[in-house]
Design a protein around this motif. Structure first.
Motif, PDB file in Angstrom:
ATOM      1  N   ASP A  19      -4.842   7.617   4.401  1.00  0.00           N
ATOM      2  CA  ASP A  19      -6.295   7.646   4.256  1.00  0.00           C
ATOM      3  C   ASP A  19      -6.940   6.648   5.217  1.00  0.00           C
ATOM      4  O   ASP A  19      -7.924   6.968   5.881  1.00  0.00           O
ATOM      5  N   ALA A  20      -6.369   5.460   5.311  1.00  0.00           N
ATOM      6  CA  ALA A  20      -6.892   4.445   6.233  1.00  0.00           C
ATOM      7  C   ALA A  20      -6.782   4.932   7.672  1.00  0.00           C
ATOM      8  O   ALA A  20      -7.720   4.775   8.467  1.00  0.00           O
TER       9      ALA A  20
ATOM     10  N   GLY B 260       0.833  -1.205   0.000  1.00  0.00           N
ATOM     11  CA  GLY B 260       0.000   0.000   0.000  1.00  0.00           C
ATOM     12  C   GLY B 260       0.857   1.240   0.000  1.00  0.00           C
ATOM     13  O   GLY B 260       1.924   1.278   0.604  1.00  0.00           O
ATOM     14  N   SER B 261       0.370   2.250  -0.692  1.00  0.00           N
ATOM     15  CA  SER B 261       1.112   3.503  -0.765  1.00  0.00           C
ATOM     16  C   SER B 261       0.960   4.284   0.526  1.00  0.00           C
ATOM     17  O   SER B 261       0.067   4.028   1.329  1.00  0.00           O
TER      18      SER B 261
END
Length: 74
Positions: free
Chosen positions: A25-26, A18-19
């Motif tokens: 965002d998470a 994941g970036s």
């Protein structure tokens, strides 16, 4: 389940995929959900002397919100 990689700088587990933008965002979504629990009176949070945020649910569970992980302590 995603594999976790050990961070060499913090000693904490961090997602290995994941970036950075996706991870931020998470994290924002999780903090918004926790804030809603607090606003609804279902939890309380406070900052400890070490700077970590402690979350206490009315059901009795206690969590420490770290930079990259949430740890249940009670």
């Amino acid at each position: 389940m995603r594999a976790m990689a050990r961070s060499s700088t913090s000693g904490a587990n961090v997602p290995s995929s994941g970036s950075v933008a996706q991870q931020e965002d998470a994290k924002s979504q999780v903090l918004a959900a926790i804030s809603e629990l607090v606003d609804d009176g279902k939890a309380e949070w406070s900052r400890g002397k070490s700077g970590e945020i402690e979350l206490r649910l009315v059901s009795g569970e206690v969590f420490v919100l770290g930079e990259v992980a949430v740890t249940r302590v009670g």
